[in-house]
Design an enzyme around this catalytic site. Structure first.
Site, mmCIF file in Angstrom:
data_model
loop_
_atom_site.group_PDB
_atom_site.id
_atom_site.type_symbol
_atom_site.label_atom_id
_atom_site.label_comp_id
_atom_site.label_asym_id
_atom_site.label_seq_id
_atom_site.Cartn_x
_atom_site.Cartn_y
_atom_site.Cartn_z
ATOM 1 C CG ASP A 77 -2.043 -1.034 1.091
ATOM 2 O OD1 ASP A 77 -2.405 -1.376 -0.051
ATOM 3 O OD2 ASP A 77 -2.536 -1.498 2.126
ATOM 4 N N GLY A 78 1.943 1.262 0.760
ATOM 5 C CA GLY A 78 2.797 2.450 0.808
ATOM 6 C C GLY A 78 3.407 2.781 -0.536
ATOM 7 N NE ARG A 82 8.111 5.047 -3.476
ATOM 8 C CZ ARG A 82 9.073 4.752 -4.355
ATOM 9 N NH1 ARG A 82 9.733 5.722 -4.977
ATOM 10 N NH2 ARG A 82 9.394 3.506 -4.615
ATOM 11 C CD GLU A 152 -5.954 7.925 4.982
ATOM 12 O OE1 GLU A 152 -4.701 8.004 4.946
ATOM 13 O OE2 GLU A 152 -6.578 6.935 4.548
ATOM 14 C CB ALA A 193 -7.255 3.235 3.702
ATOM 15 C CE1 TYR A 194 -6.351 5.742 11.576
ATOM 16 C CE2 TYR A 194 -5.221 7.606 10.591
ATOM 17 C CZ TYR A 194 -5.584 6.882 11.704
ATOM 18 O OH TYR A 194 -5.185 7.292 12.941
ATOM 19 C CG PHE A 196 -12.254 -0.799 6.998
ATOM 20 C CD1 PHE A 196 -13.530 -1.249 6.700
ATOM 21 C CD2 PHE A 196 -11.345 -1.682 7.564
ATOM 22 C CE1 PHE A 196 -13.895 -2.562 6.961
ATOM 23 C CE2 PHE A 196 -11.702 -2.997 7.817
ATOM 24 C CZ PHE A 196 -12.979 -3.442 7.521
ATOM 25 C CB SER A 197 -8.430 1.065 10.726
ATOM 26 O OG SER A 197 -7.830 0.270 9.726
#
EC number: 2.7.1.23
Length: 301
Positions: A77-78, A82, A152, A193-194, A196-197
């Protein structure tokens, strides 16, 4: 320099992963066999077993993708995020190959490399645009920072000892205020992503909307909110609290002083993603999270 070729593809890889190195070698060989030029960042090429025909560029700028029809990204994902920075700045579509765990931005997995090369060679892919957000930070009426995000923008507390005291606003009107660990301001793409967490809803990518999701809020009313894509979301830090921090896509950060105001609106520039499959997002969701659907019998005939 490579010889002049009618078509060129840019390759971006997470060279710290052995799987990425092996995958890059397979992709490069397949493309070169089909007379498609390959361009790679010079500092990444040092870790990759590349033939001399590969074109190397020194600086990671949007201009390094000039003349490329596609950006292929190999990694987790990172690395995909990028790659999204390159894709947005250059307008070149990004095709992600997931070498990590979830990889919702990816279109293919490492076992699909032969198919990826074949689809690129035959131009058997479609391009879709993903909504982004533009981020503006104000302090005492002045703009002190601007940024953007595909997934996000997250406003978070900078330290572990105290809550972040915030007031939330939508379209110029206050909604609520509370103490929390932070607020996630997300696109539909970022809903898996975030956001969702943090307990936010999953939003299908074709739905145009903005999400506001509290993180560990100390409040009775702190539900995730879904707004129009034309709304302006704002988070104001109260002036008496310690500084906070803004994270955009988990990659770019900016310290938020007390009293700062973070505004998020629909981005002016989307990210273009290359798609190989017509599979529904529902199928992707089930596969990525290994959801239990073994009892499903299908629609009645």
């Amino acid at each position: 320099m490579t010889p002049n070729r009618a078509r060129t593809v840019f390759l971006l890889a997470h060279t710290g992963r052995p799987a990425a190195i092996r995958s890059a070698e397979l992709v490069v060989k397949g493309l070169l066999r089909s007379e498609i030029g390959v361009r790679v960042l010079e500092y990444e090429a040092a870790d990759l077993p590349l033939p001399p025909e590969v074109e190397l560029v020194k600086e990671a700028t949007p201009q390094c993708l000039e003349g490329c029809e596609l950006l292929i990204v190999l990694g987790g994902d990172g690395t995909l995020l990028r790659g999204a920075e390159f894709a947005r700045a250059s307008g070149v579509p990004m095709l992600g190959v997931n070498l990590g765990s979830v990889g919702f931005l990816a279109e293919a997995e490492r076992d699909d490399l032969d198919k990826v090369v074949d689809r690129v060679v035959t131009k058997a892919y479609e391009v879709e645009e993903r909504m982004t957000v533009d981020v503006v930070v104000h302090r005492n009426g002045d703009i002190v920072h601007t940024d953007w995000a595909l997934n996000e923008a997250a406003v978070q507390k900078a330290g572990a000892e105290k809550l972040l005291e915030v007031v939330l606003e939508i379209d110029g009107r206050p909604v609520t205020g509370f103490g929390c660990d932070g607020i996630v301001l997300s696109t539909p793409t970022g809903s898996t992503a975030y956001a969702f967490s943090a307990g936010g809803p999953v939003v299908w990518p074709e739905v145009e909307a903005l999400l506001m999701v509290p993180i560990s809020a100390h409040a009775l009313f702190a539900k995730p909110l879904v707004t129009s894509p034309n709304s302006v979301l704002a988070v104001e830090l109260l002036p008496h609290i310690p500084p906070g921090v803004l994270w955009c896509d988990g990659r770019r950060t900016f310290e938020l002083p007390p009293g700062a105001r973070v505004e998020v609106r629909r981005g002016a520039v989307p990210v273009r993603l290359a798609r190989l499959h017509h599979a529904s997002f529902t199928d992707r969701l089930v596969a990525k999270f290994a959801l239990p659907v073994s009892g499903w019998r299908g629609a009645p005939h």
